[in-house]
Design a protein around this motif. Structure first.
Motif, short mmCIF file in Angstrom:
data_model
loop_
_atom_site.label_atom_id
_atom_site.label_comp_id
_atom_site.label_asym_id
_atom_site.label_seq_id
_atom_site.Cartn_x
_atom_site.Cartn_y
_atom_site.Cartn_z
N LEU A 271 0.81 -1.22 0.00
CA LEU A 271 0.00 0.00 0.00
C LEU A 271 0.84 1.26 0.00
O LEU A 271 0.30 2.37 0.12
CB LEU A 271 -0.93 0.01 1.22
N ASP A 272 2.16 1.12 -0.14
CA ASP A 272 3.04 2.27 -0.17
C ASP A 272 3.08 2.83 -1.59
O ASP A 272 3.20 2.09 -2.57
CB ASP A 272 4.45 1.87 0.28
N ALA A 273 3.02 4.16 -1.71
CA ALA A 273 2.99 4.81 -3.02
C ALA A 273 4.23 4.49 -3.85
O ALA A 273 4.19 4.49 -5.08
CB ALA A 273 2.82 6.32 -2.87
N ASN A 274 5.35 4.24 -3.18
CA ASN A 274 6.59 3.95 -3.89
C ASN A 274 6.68 2.50 -4.35
O ASN A 274 7.64 2.12 -5.02
CB ASN A 274 7.80 4.26 -3.00
N ASN A 275 5.73 1.70 -3.97
CA ASN A 275 5.79 0.29 -4.32
C ASN A 275 4.56 -0.13 -5.14
O ASN A 275 4.48 0.15 -6.32
CB ASN A 275 5.95 -0.56 -3.06
#
Length: 522
Positions: A271-275
């Protein structure tokens, strides 16, 4: 390098669940909560996995600079690791607090006799762990609420969500009913093996996108035949392949209409924007759209499991599971800065660091326990390994240029105590615990994505946290070259944590002996 999550990257694997005697249950990576309030969040912990799927490719993707590794979240501790006195905390919605009591035994959960046999005979469990005891009654009882669960490495999370999936399956329905999404192929395969072992006495069928029998698979592996469909009851895999299985073509191979339970392992990464946030949301939306169009489709229960949740991800989880989800967590392990003595060794030249290791630290480390030395790049790992081995030191190294099989062997030898000194890139910085590690050496202070410039306090905390685990004392030596950026980086990290890092003269044997006594290791 393009993200492997954008490709259908594994071969499908369908079978009736069968035992895997050589596998030991373990749980996902780094201990404690995210250090978002203690240090900068390292933006991308997962890098593209290259290779043909033969299993002989690089085990970790390159970082910003060639030869710099990302932490590998598939490296886990073995077995249950519960700290004495730690208690589960919970935010339980509605009247569930009074209805659902913690389970003292697995029998309290109303499990089938086949699953109980898998837990006791297959997994060799005796009783639920603390997070399992608190979480499973909420998951397995109507109305099957959404759950956000956070616990440190070794707390029992993998067993918790695996048992939840298996328990929700109706063996009489030959269709997908449980889905687990993992950020890497290796983690998907590990979770799949846990499931195989736990469900070995049942007739539940399964499929994993990362099946080793097919070498991890390739683009569109095995599901591109016209009219092919996936009917296995439990599916485990990575987001790229699963998205394709769910959305490709007029009749996607994976029909999610009858899904009852959706699990995100390492949910902070998913749920991380970078992933994988966008891909995770697309998968959820595709499932919801399919269910909304079907009559009588069962409601979807969503479980988010992770060892860490940054503040940003915590806020975002409400969009995924809603504000009425139960939240269960174990308090962060207070390992790093309280029980580990930290020291700075300023060396006139870069090559002096090898002498510090060979002539001062290692003679002590050999009798104090095991030691991990963190280097920035893969070439540095190979070079230092050769330098020390040529001097007769018994050591080994682990980095992203090794195959998965080679890395598994290195980890096994270190866990078994065959080797005392392990040289590692950041691939080993998180989620790996060996209780006999008492000494950590930062050959260079950690920087964000290994850029050599930007201090990375969070990775520093996780690195030195490889020693001093579970209440034991430990020591960390930071080697820096004077008049270089390394001095500034370590100074920034020290200032960030507001902790003194004591200086030790690089050529003073007595000083090294003294500080190790101070740390309780000599």
């Amino acid at each position: 390098m393009s993200s492997w999550a954008d490709a259908a990257d594994e071969e499908p694997h369908a079978q009736v669940v069968a035992p895997d005697p050589g596998f030991k249950e373990s749980d996902p990576p780094p201990p404690g909560f995210s250090a978002s309030d203690e240090g900068a969040h390292n933006p991308s912990l997962i890098e593209a996995q290259a290779g043909s799927g033969s299993g002989s490719g690089s085990a970790a993707g390159a970082g910003v600079e060639d030869g710099v590794d990302k932490p590998d979240i598939a490296l886990k501790s073995e077995g249950l690791q519960e700290e004495e006195g730690e208690e589960v905390q919970a935010e339980v919605r509605g009247d569930a607090e009074s209805i659902y009591k913690a389970a003292e035994t697995f029998e309290d959960l109303g499990l089938s006799k086949e699953l109980l046999e898998g837990l006791y005979s297959g997994m060799k469990f005796q009783a639920p762990s603390k997070i399992q005891a608190r979480t499973l009654p909420l998951i397995l009882s109507p109305p099957y609420s959404n759950i956000v669960a956070q616990g440190h490495n070794g707390s029992g999370k993998t067993t918790c969500f695996t048992l939840s999936m298996l328990s929700r399956v109706d063996v009489g329905e030959n269709c997908p009913q449980a889905l687990c999404i993992c950020p890497t192929r290796e983690l998907a395969m590990q979770n799949y093996k846990v499931m195989l072992k736990m469900a070995q006495y049942t007739s539940i069928t399964s499929k994993c996108t990362a099946s080793e029998e097919y070498g991890g698979g390739g683009r569109g592996a095995g599901v591109e035949k016209a009219g092919a469909s996936i009917n296995e009851q439990v599916i485990i895999g990575t987001p790229g392949t699963l998205k394709n299985w769910i959305t490709s073509g007029r009749k996607p191979p994976l029909d999610v209409t009858n899904l009852k339970i959706l699990v995100f392992d390492e949910a902070d990464q998913m749920l991380d924007a970078n992933n994988f946030k966008d891909m995770s949301l697309r998968i959820i939306k595709a499932i919801e759209d399919k269910k909304n169009k079907a009559k009588g489709a069962p409601p979807l229960q969503i479980l988010l499991f992770s060892a860490t949740f940054s503040d940003v991800v915590k806020e975002f989880t409400s969009r995924v599971v809603g504000n009425d989800a139960h939240r269960i967590w174990l308090p962060a392990s207070k390992l790093s800065l309280d029980v580990i003595k930290q020291y700075r060794v300023v060396c006139p030249r870069e090559e002096d660091k090898v002498d510090v290791l060979k002539e001062r630290i290692f003679p002590l480390a050999e009798r104090l326990g095991q030691c991990i030395i963190f280097v920035r790049t893969r070439p540095a790992a190979r070079h230092l390994h050769n330098e020390l081995a040529n001097e007769g030191h018994k050591c080994t190294s682990i980095h992203g240029d090794q195959s998965f099989q080679e890395r598994d062997q290195v980890v096994k030898e270190f866990r078994d105590g065959t080797t005392k000194i392990l040289i590692a890139t950041n691939v080993m910085a998180r989620g790996f615990d060996v209780s006999t590690v008492t000494l950590v050496v930062n050959y260079e202070p950690p920087t964000v994505n290994g850029d050599g410039q930007t201090p990375d306090p969070e990775t520093y905390m996780h690195r030195i946290g490889r020693s001093g685990r579970f209440g034991r004392k430990g020591a960390a030596f930071n080697l820096v070259t004077e008049h270089t950026k390394q001095v500034d980086v370590l100074g920034a990290i020290s200032g960030h944590f507001q902790r003194e890092v004591k200086d030790v003269p690089f050529d003073d044997d007595d000083a090294f002996e003294e500080v190790l006594k101070e740390a309780g290791l000599a």
